[in-house]
Design an enzyme around this catalytic site. Structure first.
Site, PDB file in Angstrom:
ATOM      1  N   GLY A  47       0.838  -1.190   0.000  1.00 54.50           N
ATOM      2  CA  GLY A  47       0.000   0.000   0.000  1.00 54.50           C
ATOM      3  C   GLY A  47       0.874   1.241   0.000  1.00 54.50           C
ATOM      4  O   GLY A  47       2.028   1.204   0.445  1.00 54.50           O
ATOM      5  N   GLN A  52       2.778   9.984   1.407  1.00 54.15           N
ATOM      6  CA  GLN A  52       4.074   9.295   1.453  1.00 54.15           C
ATOM      7  C   GLN A  52       4.950   9.639   0.251  1.00 54.15           C
ATOM      8  O   GLN A  52       6.144   9.344   0.260  1.00 54.15           O
ATOM      9  CB  GLN A  52       3.872   7.773   1.504  1.00 54.15           C
ATOM     10  N   CYS A 102       5.695  -0.140   7.221  1.00 56.59           N
ATOM     11  CA  CYS A 102       5.304   1.053   6.468  1.00 56.59           C
ATOM     12  C   CYS A 102       6.507   1.499   5.656  1.00 56.59           C
ATOM     13  O   CYS A 102       7.618   1.535   6.188  1.00 56.59           O
ATOM     14  CB  CYS A 102       4.875   2.153   7.447  1.00 56.59           C
ATOM     15  N   LEU A 103       6.284   1.827   4.392  1.00 51.48           N
ATOM     16  CA  LEU A 103       7.408   2.249   3.544  1.00 51.48           C
ATOM     17  C   LEU A 103       8.048   3.536   4.063  1.00 51.48           C
ATOM     18  O   LEU A 103       9.196   3.825   3.741  1.00 51.48           O
ATOM     19  CB  LEU A 103       6.938   2.433   2.094  1.00 51.48           C
ATOM     20  N   HIS A 144      -4.705   1.138   7.628  1.00 49.55           N
ATOM     21  CA  HIS A 144      -3.354   1.715   7.680  1.00 49.55           C
ATOM     22  C   HIS A 144      -3.212   2.845   6.657  1.00 49.55           C
ATOM     23  O   HIS A 144      -2.738   3.940   6.990  1.00 49.55           O
ATOM     24  CB  HIS A 144      -2.319   0.596   7.426  1.00 49.55           C
ATOM     25  N   GLU A 145      -3.634   2.575   5.417  1.00 43.98           N
ATOM     26  CA  GLU A 145      -3.480   3.590   4.361  1.00 43.98           C
ATOM     27  C   GLU A 145      -4.395   4.783   4.607  1.00 43.98           C
ATOM     28  O   GLU A 145      -4.001   5.936   4.405  1.00 43.98           O
ATOM     29  CB  GLU A 145      -3.748   2.983   2.978  1.00 43.98           C
ATOM     30  N   HIS A 148      -3.010   7.319   6.960  1.00 43.97           N
ATOM     31  CA  HIS A 148      -2.016   8.248   6.379  1.00 43.97           C
ATOM     32  C   HIS A 148      -2.691   9.550   5.920  1.00 43.97           C
ATOM     33  O   HIS A 148      -2.078  10.614   5.974  1.00 43.97           O
ATOM     34  CB  HIS A 148      -1.314   7.608   5.174  1.00 43.97           C
TER      35      HIS A 148
HETATM   36 NI    NI Z   1       2.320   3.274   5.758  1.00 48.27          NI
END
Ligand code: NI
Length: 181
Positions: A47, A52, A102-103, A144-145, A148
């Site tokens: 995701g 991000q 998480c990236l 989660h997304e 953000h």
């Molecule tokens: Ni994330």
């Protein structure tokens, strides 16, 4: 298409409430979505939300890989999905702990409590509406997304910091435990 630079925890773009996308079909939004999908696949990740990649807009992309889904029909594998101006509703009071990465927080992983069942809705660049119920990993990644978009990172959802560590150490520990029994 292009692989985009990913904002890391500490950058203020990850902490703000993002703005709605005025025109999901605009050329610059189509380009952003295509680049985000390429960036997510390259990472590789499951995701990626617009903040991000330094764009404070209410939009994310995600997928449910075959290896991560469960038996539940609302948690089956899913191809890349685009969610623009999404809404998420938690169903019921049940919460579950499971590992997340998480990236924007590279090399780390934590056990995070999430609702086990949700309903969510959003549009893609062509205005097609996706409305689904989800459970398990599918529900977790959408929560989660979506977080953000409100400037919330998984670290802000954690309740037990014992379950927070470097991915390689956690994998080593899990393998050692597996050998013991
Ligand atoms: Ni994330």
């Amino acid at each position: 298409m292009a692989i985009l630079k990913i904002a890391r925890m500490g950058h203020p773009v990850l902490l703000r409430k993002c703005d709605p996308v005025a025109d999901p079909g605009a050329p610059e939004i189509r380009r952003l979505v295509a680049d985000m999908i390429e960036t997510m696949e390259d990472a590789p990740g499951v995701g990626l939300a617009a903040p991000q990649v330094f764009q404070p807009l209410r939009l994310f992309v995600f997928r449910v890989p075959g290896g991560r889904s469960t038996e539940d029909p609302d948690d089956s594998p899913l191809e890349n999905t685009v969610m623009i101006n999404p809404e998420v509703e938690l169903i019921g009071e049940e919460r579950a702990l499971a590992w997340e990465g998480c990236l924007s927080i590279p090399d780390l992983r934590a056990a995070v409590p999430r609702a086990t069942r949700i309903r969510y809705r959003g549009v893609d660049c062509d205005g097609n509406v996706t409305e689904r119920e989800a459970t398990g990993f599918h529900a977790r990644i959408v929560q989660h997304e979506y977080d953000h978009l409100d400037g919330i990172l998984y670290t802000m959802r954690m309740t037990d910091f014992r379950y927070f560590g470097f991915t390689d150490e956690l994998d080593r520990a899990a393998a050692a435990q597996g050998r013991q029994g």
